[in-house]
Motif scaffolding. Structure first.
Motif, mmCIF file in Angstrom:
data_model
loop_
_atom_site.group_PDB
_atom_site.id
_atom_site.type_symbol
_atom_site.label_atom_id
_atom_site.label_comp_id
_atom_site.label_asym_id
_atom_site.label_seq_id
_atom_site.Cartn_x
_atom_site.Cartn_y
_atom_site.Cartn_z
ATOM 1 N N MET A 86 -1.301 -4.848 -11.070
ATOM 2 C CA MET A 86 -0.973 -5.965 -9.546
ATOM 3 C C MET A 86 -2.272 -5.537 -9.325
ATOM 4 O O MET A 86 -2.561 -4.030 -7.893
ATOM 5 N N LYS A 87 -2.863 -5.879 -8.364
ATOM 6 C CA LYS A 87 -4.216 -6.262 -7.202
ATOM 7 C C LYS A 87 -3.825 -6.273 -5.703
ATOM 8 O O LYS A 87 -3.453 -7.158 -6.016
ATOM 9 N N ASN A 88 -4.185 -5.674 -4.952
ATOM 10 C CA ASN A 88 -3.782 -5.742 -3.403
ATOM 11 C C ASN A 88 -5.344 -5.866 -3.222
ATOM 12 O O ASN A 88 -6.195 -4.836 -3.053
ATOM 13 N N ASN A 89 -4.818 -6.852 -1.820
ATOM 14 C CA ASN A 89 -6.220 -6.524 -0.641
ATOM 15 C C ASN A 89 -5.190 -6.167 0.644
ATOM 16 O O ASN A 89 -6.098 -6.355 1.661
ATOM 17 N N LEU A 90 -4.442 -5.234 0.352
ATOM 18 C CA LEU A 90 -3.409 -4.575 1.426
ATOM 19 C C LEU A 90 -5.049 -4.409 3.018
ATOM 20 O O LEU A 90 -4.608 -4.498 3.926
ATOM 21 N N LYS A 91 -4.972 -3.533 2.548
ATOM 22 C CA LYS A 91 -5.893 -2.633 3.704
ATOM 23 C C LYS A 91 -7.085 -3.748 3.346
ATOM 24 O O LYS A 91 -7.207 -3.534 4.901
ATOM 25 N N ILE A 92 -7.802 -4.020 3.450
ATOM 26 C CA ILE A 92 -8.475 -5.248 3.755
ATOM 27 C C ILE A 92 -8.362 -6.199 5.039
ATOM 28 O O ILE A 92 -9.042 -6.280 5.581
ATOM 29 N N ALA A 93 -7.146 -6.762 4.334
ATOM 30 C CA ALA A 93 -6.088 -7.577 5.338
ATOM 31 C C ALA A 93 -5.647 -7.443 7.132
ATOM 32 O O ALA A 93 -5.870 -7.110 7.416
ATOM 33 N N ARG A 94 -5.241 -5.841 6.499
ATOM 34 C CA ARG A 94 -4.835 -5.300 7.736
ATOM 35 C C ARG A 94 -5.903 -4.753 8.086
ATOM 36 O O ARG A 94 -5.590 -4.676 9.579
ATOM 37 N N VAL A 95 -7.770 -3.886 8.186
ATOM 38 C CA VAL A 95 -7.691 -3.602 8.503
ATOM 39 C C VAL A 95 -8.662 -5.284 9.731
ATOM 40 O O VAL A 95 -9.347 -4.883 10.958
ATOM 41 N N GLN A 96 -8.527 -6.207 8.805
ATOM 42 C CA GLN A 96 -9.196 -7.209 9.703
ATOM 43 C C GLN A 96 -8.362 -7.908 11.448
ATOM 44 O O GLN A 96 -9.033 -8.171 11.688
ATOM 45 N N LYS A 97 -7.346 -7.396 10.747
ATOM 46 C CA LYS A 97 -6.259 -7.566 11.928
ATOM 47 C C LYS A 97 -6.183 -6.541 12.631
ATOM 48 O O LYS A 97 -5.521 -6.057 13.757
ATOM 49 N N ASN A 98 -7.274 -5.445 12.151
ATOM 50 C CA ASN A 98 -7.257 -4.057 13.589
ATOM 51 C C ASN A 98 -6.071 -3.455 13.446
ATOM 52 O O ASN A 98 -5.125 -2.806 14.602
ATOM 53 N N LEU A 99 -5.312 -3.308 12.523
ATOM 54 C CA LEU A 99 -4.180 -2.846 12.703
ATOM 55 C C LEU A 99 -4.132 -0.928 11.175
ATOM 56 O O LEU A 99 -4.788 -0.972 10.943
ATOM 57 N N THR A 100 -3.643 0.150 12.022
ATOM 58 C CA THR A 100 -3.852 0.666 11.171
ATOM 59 C C THR A 100 -2.140 1.100 10.310
ATOM 60 O O THR A 100 -1.187 -0.015 10.672
ATOM 61 N N GLN A 101 -2.316 1.840 8.915
ATOM 62 C CA GLN A 101 -1.519 1.976 8.254
ATOM 63 C C GLN A 101 -0.057 1.980 9.057
ATOM 64 O O GLN A 101 1.101 1.286 9.114
ATOM 65 N N GLN A 102 -0.074 2.944 10.499
ATOM 66 C CA GLN A 102 1.430 3.186 11.091
ATOM 67 C C GLN A 102 2.085 2.252 11.874
ATOM 68 O O GLN A 102 2.911 1.692 11.821
ATOM 69 N N ASP A 103 0.398 0.799 12.567
ATOM 70 C CA ASP A 103 0.927 0.305 13.048
ATOM 71 C C ASP A 103 1.657 -0.914 11.909
ATOM 72 O O ASP A 103 2.587 -1.454 11.983
ATOM 73 N N LEU A 104 1.004 -1.343 11.242
ATOM 74 C CA LEU A 104 1.766 -2.422 10.021
ATOM 75 C C LEU A 104 3.236 -1.497 9.893
ATOM 76 O O LEU A 104 4.526 -2.614 10.310
ATOM 77 N N ALA A 105 3.221 0.046 9.866
ATOM 78 C CA ALA A 105 4.528 0.151 9.001
ATOM 79 C C ALA A 105 5.574 0.124 10.001
ATOM 80 O O ALA A 105 6.805 -0.437 9.721
ATOM 81 N N GLU A 106 5.540 0.181 11.163
ATOM 82 C CA GLU A 106 6.677 -0.173 12.186
ATOM 83 C C GLU A 106 6.418 -1.127 12.446
ATOM 84 O O GLU A 106 7.720 -1.442 12.780
ATOM 85 N N ARG A 107 6.009 -2.583 13.145
ATOM 86 C CA ARG A 107 6.136 -3.545 12.797
ATOM 87 C C ARG A 107 6.694 -4.800 11.979
ATOM 88 O O ARG A 107 7.885 -5.482 11.944
ATOM 89 N N ILE A 108 7.005 -3.662 10.339
ATOM 90 C CA ILE A 108 7.625 -4.404 9.132
ATOM 91 C C ILE A 108 8.882 -3.279 8.812
ATOM 92 O O ILE A 108 9.787 -4.024 8.202
ATOM 93 N N GLY A 109 9.226 -2.307 9.595
ATOM 94 C CA GLY A 109 10.452 -1.590 8.845
ATOM 95 C C GLY A 109 10.228 -0.568 8.107
ATOM 96 O O GLY A 109 11.189 -0.330 7.580
ATOM 97 N N VAL A 110 9.193 0.360 7.793
ATOM 98 C CA VAL A 110 8.727 0.618 6.829
ATOM 99 C C VAL A 110 7.615 2.017 6.870
ATOM 100 O O VAL A 110 7.286 1.826 8.320
#
Length: 66
Positions: free
Chosen positions: A1-25
């Protein structure tokens, strides 16, 4: 499976840590998804897409051999 998660995350100016905290992982979970070492559950994919305000299909795409 291909994913565009990094691109979408960066476009929202979120770090991996930011996104992780927001969704509970962990940050490592986000990193593993972005580097294609982990395929998220349906629930996790839906949480990510909701947080990034996009469709699941925009983040995750089946490849021909899937």
């Amino acid at each position: 499976m291909k994913n565009n998660l990094k691109i979408a995350r960066v476009q929202k100016n979120l770090t991996q840590q930011d996104l992780a905290e927001r969704i509970g992982v962990s940050r490592q979970t986000i990193n593993s998804i972005e580097t294609n070492r982990y395929i998220p559950s349906t629930l996790l994919a839906l949480k990510v897409s909701k947080e990034l305000a996009c469709k699941v299909e925009e983040l995750f795409e089946l490849e021909q051999d899937d």
